[in-house]
Design an enzyme around this catalytic site. Sequence first.
Site, PDB file in Angstrom:
ATOM      1  N   ARG A 181       0.907 -26.363 -32.541  1.00  0.00           N
ATOM      2  CA  ARG A 181       2.122 -26.921 -33.159  1.00  0.00           C
ATOM      3  C   ARG A 181       2.834 -27.873 -32.195  1.00  0.00           C
ATOM      4  NH1 ARG A 181       7.169 -25.104 -32.307  1.00  0.00           N
ATOM      5  NH2 ARG A 181       8.793 -25.909 -33.681  1.00  0.00           N
ATOM      6  N   VAL A 212      22.370 -19.286 -27.025  1.00  0.00           N
ATOM      7  CA  VAL A 212      21.149 -18.550 -27.361  1.00  0.00           C
ATOM      8  C   VAL A 212      20.134 -19.570 -27.897  1.00  0.00           C
ATOM      9  CG1 VAL A 212      20.200 -16.803 -28.894  1.00  0.00           C
ATOM     10  CG2 VAL A 212      22.441 -16.435 -27.820  1.00  0.00           C
ATOM     11  N   LEU A 255      15.790 -25.902 -19.482  1.00  0.00           N
ATOM     12  CA  LEU A 255      16.115 -27.334 -19.468  1.00  0.00           C
ATOM     13  C   LEU A 255      17.269 -27.624 -18.521  1.00  0.00           C
ATOM     14  CD1 LEU A 255      15.693 -28.348 -23.220  1.00  0.00           C
ATOM     15  CD2 LEU A 255      14.018 -28.330 -21.353  1.00  0.00           C
ATOM     16  N   PHE A 314      24.092 -27.682 -23.354  1.00  0.00           N
ATOM     17  CA  PHE A 314      22.771 -27.054 -23.472  1.00  0.00           C
ATOM     18  C   PHE A 314      22.854 -25.524 -23.427  1.00  0.00           C
ATOM     19  CE2 PHE A 314      19.305 -30.243 -23.286  1.00  0.00           C
ATOM     20  CZ  PHE A 314      20.102 -31.368 -23.376  1.00  0.00           C
ATOM     21  N   GLY A 315      24.028 -24.976 -23.267  1.00  0.00           N
ATOM     22  CA  GLY A 315      24.160 -23.524 -23.173  1.00  0.00           C
ATOM     23  C   GLY A 315      24.131 -22.859 -24.532  1.00  0.00           C
ATOM     24  N   TYR A 328      19.669 -18.969 -35.782  1.00  0.00           N
ATOM     25  CA  TYR A 328      19.677 -19.941 -34.676  1.00  0.00           C
ATOM     26  C   TYR A 328      19.735 -21.365 -35.231  1.00  0.00           C
ATOM     27  CZ  TYR A 328      17.591 -22.827 -30.984  1.00  0.00           C
ATOM     28  OH  TYR A 328      17.324 -23.821 -30.080  1.00  0.00           O
ATOM     29  N   LEU A 372      30.560 -18.986 -22.766  1.00  0.00           N
ATOM     30  CA  LEU A 372      30.981 -19.952 -23.798  1.00  0.00           C
ATOM     31  C   LEU A 372      31.818 -19.295 -24.889  1.00  0.00           C
ATOM     32  CD1 LEU A 372      27.584 -21.848 -24.042  1.00  0.00           C
ATOM     33  CD2 LEU A 372      29.778 -22.911 -23.420  1.00  0.00           C
ATOM     34  N   ASN A 409      14.959 -28.648 -33.541  1.00  0.00           N
ATOM     35  CA  ASN A 409      14.123 -28.856 -34.734  1.00  0.00           C
ATOM     36  C   ASN A 409      14.303 -27.720 -35.743  1.00  0.00           C
ATOM     37  OD1 ASN A 409      11.528 -26.908 -34.655  1.00  0.00           O
ATOM     38  ND2 ASN A 409      12.111 -27.403 -32.555  1.00  0.00           N
ATOM     39  N   ALA A 421      24.511 -16.918 -16.836  1.00  0.00           N
ATOM     40  CA  ALA A 421      23.471 -16.335 -15.968  1.00  0.00           C
ATOM     41  C   ALA A 421      23.604 -16.930 -14.559  1.00  0.00           C
ATOM     42  CB  ALA A 421      22.087 -16.636 -16.542  1.00  0.00           C
TER      43      ALA A 421
HETATM   44  P1  NAI Z   1      17.362 -21.320 -22.228  1.00  0.00           P
HETATM   45  O1  NAI Z   1      17.517 -20.094 -23.050  1.00  0.00           O
HETATM   46  O2  NAI Z   1      16.412 -21.278 -21.076  1.00  0.00           O
HETATM   47  O3  NAI Z   1      18.789 -21.769 -21.670  1.00  0.00           O
HETATM   48  C1  NAI Z   1      19.985 -21.532 -22.348  1.00  0.00           C
HETATM   49  C2  NAI Z   1      21.019 -21.086 -21.331  1.00  0.00           C
HETATM   50  O4  NAI Z   1      22.239 -20.813 -22.023  1.00  0.00           O
HETATM   51  C3  NAI Z   1      20.616 -19.816 -20.587  1.00  0.00           C
HETATM   52  O5  NAI Z   1      20.588 -20.031 -19.196  1.00  0.00           O
HETATM   53  C4  NAI Z   1      21.682 -18.806 -20.982  1.00  0.00           C
HETATM   54  O6  NAI Z   1      22.049 -17.919 -19.932  1.00  0.00           O
HETATM   55  C5  NAI Z   1      22.835 -19.691 -21.400  1.00  0.00           C
HETATM   56  N1  NAI Z   1      23.740 -18.977 -22.297  1.00  0.00           N
HETATM   57  C6  NAI Z   1      23.422 -18.156 -23.333  1.00  0.00           C
HETATM   58  N2  NAI Z   1      24.525 -17.615 -23.853  1.00  0.00           N
HETATM   59  C7  NAI Z   1      25.581 -18.093 -23.139  1.00  0.00           C
HETATM   60  C8  NAI Z   1      26.968 -17.870 -23.185  1.00  0.00           C
HETATM   61  N3  NAI Z   1      27.536 -17.046 -24.087  1.00  0.00           N
HETATM   62  N4  NAI Z   1      27.739 -18.519 -22.294  1.00  0.00           N
HETATM   63  C9  NAI Z   1      27.201 -19.347 -21.369  1.00  0.00           C
HETATM   64  N5  NAI Z   1      25.879 -19.588 -21.269  1.00  0.00           N
HETATM   65  C10 NAI Z   1      25.077 -18.955 -22.149  1.00  0.00           C
HETATM   66  O7  NAI Z   1      16.982 -22.489 -23.232  1.00  0.00           O
HETATM   67  P2  NAI Z   1      16.427 -23.957 -22.920  1.00  0.00           P
HETATM   68  O8  NAI Z   1      15.021 -24.010 -23.340  1.00  0.00           O
HETATM   69  O9  NAI Z   1      16.793 -24.376 -21.569  1.00  0.00           O
HETATM   70  O10 NAI Z   1      17.258 -24.799 -23.993  1.00  0.00           O
HETATM   71  C11 NAI Z   1      18.486 -25.408 -23.651  1.00  0.00           C
HETATM   72  C12 NAI Z   1      19.186 -25.841 -24.924  1.00  0.00           C
HETATM   73  O11 NAI Z   1      18.340 -26.695 -25.667  1.00  0.00           O
HETATM   74  C13 NAI Z   1      19.542 -24.680 -25.842  1.00  0.00           C
HETATM   75  O12 NAI Z   1      20.773 -24.942 -26.474  1.00  0.00           O
HETATM   76  C14 NAI Z   1      18.421 -24.685 -26.868  1.00  0.00           C
HETATM   77  O13 NAI Z   1      18.855 -24.162 -28.106  1.00  0.00           O
HETATM   78  C15 NAI Z   1      18.119 -26.171 -26.954  1.00  0.00           C
HETATM   79  N6  NAI Z   1      16.747 -26.423 -27.354  1.00  0.00           N
HETATM   80  C16 NAI Z   1      15.709 -26.239 -26.467  1.00  0.00           C
HETATM   81  C17 NAI Z   1      14.416 -26.495 -26.858  1.00  0.00           C
HETATM   82  C18 NAI Z   1      13.263 -26.406 -25.910  1.00  0.00           C
HETATM   83  O14 NAI Z   1      12.153 -26.743 -26.319  1.00  0.00           O
HETATM   84  N7  NAI Z   1      13.430 -25.995 -24.664  1.00  0.00           N
HETATM   85  C19 NAI Z   1      14.103 -26.903 -28.235  1.00  0.00           C
HETATM   86  C20 NAI Z   1      15.266 -27.066 -29.081  1.00  0.00           C
HETATM   87  C21 NAI Z   1      16.525 -26.841 -28.631  1.00  0.00           C
HETATM   88  C1  15L Z   2      13.766 -24.206 -29.850  1.00  0.00           C
HETATM   89  O1  15L Z   2      14.790 -24.517 -30.435  1.00  0.00           O
HETATM   90  C2  15L Z   2      13.781 -23.237 -28.738  1.00  0.00           C
HETATM   91  O2  15L Z   2      14.963 -23.284 -27.991  1.00  0.00           O
HETATM   92  C3  15L Z   2      12.582 -23.394 -27.819  1.00  0.00           C
HETATM   93  O3  15L Z   2      12.491 -22.242 -26.996  1.00  0.00           O
HETATM   94  C4  15L Z   2      11.292 -23.583 -28.607  1.00  0.00           C
HETATM   95  O4  15L Z   2      11.014 -22.431 -29.337  1.00  0.00           O
HETATM   96  C5  15L Z   2      11.430 -24.772 -29.537  1.00  0.00           C
HETATM   97  O5  15L Z   2      12.586 -24.676 -30.334  1.00  0.00           O
HETATM   98  C6  15L Z   2      10.239 -24.942 -30.488  1.00  0.00           C
HETATM   99  O6  15L Z   2      10.448 -25.027 -31.693  1.00  0.00           O
HETATM  100  O7  15L Z   2       9.104 -25.015 -29.992  1.00  0.00           O
END
Ligand code: NAI
Ligand code: 15L
Length: 265
Positions: free
Chosen positions: A175, A75, A15, A72-73, A137, A53, A113, A36
């Site tokens: 889903r 796990v 994202l 957005f950062g 998580y 972080l 969610n 990263a």
């Molecule tokens: P992603 O895993 O691709 O991105 C998360 C980023 O956070 C990664 O680039 C990672 O290197 C970084 N990160 C992890 N640990 C870190 C640390 N200690 N310090 C600095 N950076 C760190 O996940 P995505 O899909 O981009 O999601 C972004 C955010 O949205 C996350 O917080 C995730 O929990 C949340 N989210 C995403 C969903 C989705 O459907 N993509 C659904 C629900 C929540």
């Molecule tokens: C999340 O929270 C995760 O970050 C994402 O990778 C998906 O698994 C999403 O939920 C989901 O529930 O589909």
Amino acid sequence: PTLGRLLLTGAAGGLGKVLREKLQPYARIIRLSDIAPMAPAAGEHEEVMPCDLADKAAVHALCEGVDAIAHFGGVSVERPFEEILDANIRGTFHIYEAARLHGIKRVVFASSNHVIGFYPQSETLDTHAPRRPDGYYGLSKSYGEDMANFYYDRYGIETVSIRIGSSFPEPANRRMMSTWLSFRDLTELMRCALFTPAVGHTVVYGMSANRDVWWDNHLAAHLGFQAQDSSEVFRDKVEQQPPYSADDPAGIYQGGAFVAAGPFD
Ligand code: NAI
Ligand code: 15L
């Protein structure tokens, strides 16, 4: 409206890469951060600042001169508690402490969610439903929402917590026909979250205008968010996948397979 400097954490993630482009119109400068590797700054409107972080002093420096934070950062899937603790729980604490110390008044928190993942898909939830996290998580995101409440009550720092469903280019499975959030709708929701005045701490489900949804956003109506997209256009493709078996968590729980992840030892 346009911000001076917006901090985007998680900028190297799925994202983060999308928002790096899409949020450009909303800030003069976007400061991009991740642990990263990230693509170098594309021009004067971008600043690239790597940061863990979990490192309080580094997060403090990261927030200097920032007007709003899109957090957005962290796990983003179920992992052992210690990993979640450092990146998500400590990390979000560091973000709020830095916001306090630097006078930053608005945070958009990427919640999930999975804070309500243990509810069955047969229930419809508004944002006041008691949380039922489906793992470490989900617990970390639930704690992040509590932290947002506290920092608003105590220091007046406003947050919009977006409980993102599944934000990917397309819904990947049955889903996600319910949980899908298109990138266009995510971007519009970010705009609403950054610029709506007086949000206090508002929680909103991040979903597109899908046919069958489990979430009700009436308590976040003041954000004015209107989804444009729907997972319906992908139905024929997704329904080529076999239906879930009767005992598959993906077809029972709102959090899907996350409810059955772990234990890790
Ligand atoms: P992603 O895993 O691709 O991105 C998360 C980023 O956070 C990664 O680039 C990672 O290197 C970084 N990160 C992890 N640990 C870190 C640390 N200690 N310090 C600095 N950076 C760190 O996940 P995505 O899909 O981009 O999601 C972004 C955010 O949205 C996350 O917080 C995730 O929990 C949340 N989210 C995403 C969903 C989705 O459907 N993509 C659904 C629900 C929540
Ligand atoms: C999340 O929270 C995760 O970050 C994402 O990778 C998906 O698994 C999403 O939920 C989901 O529930 O589909």
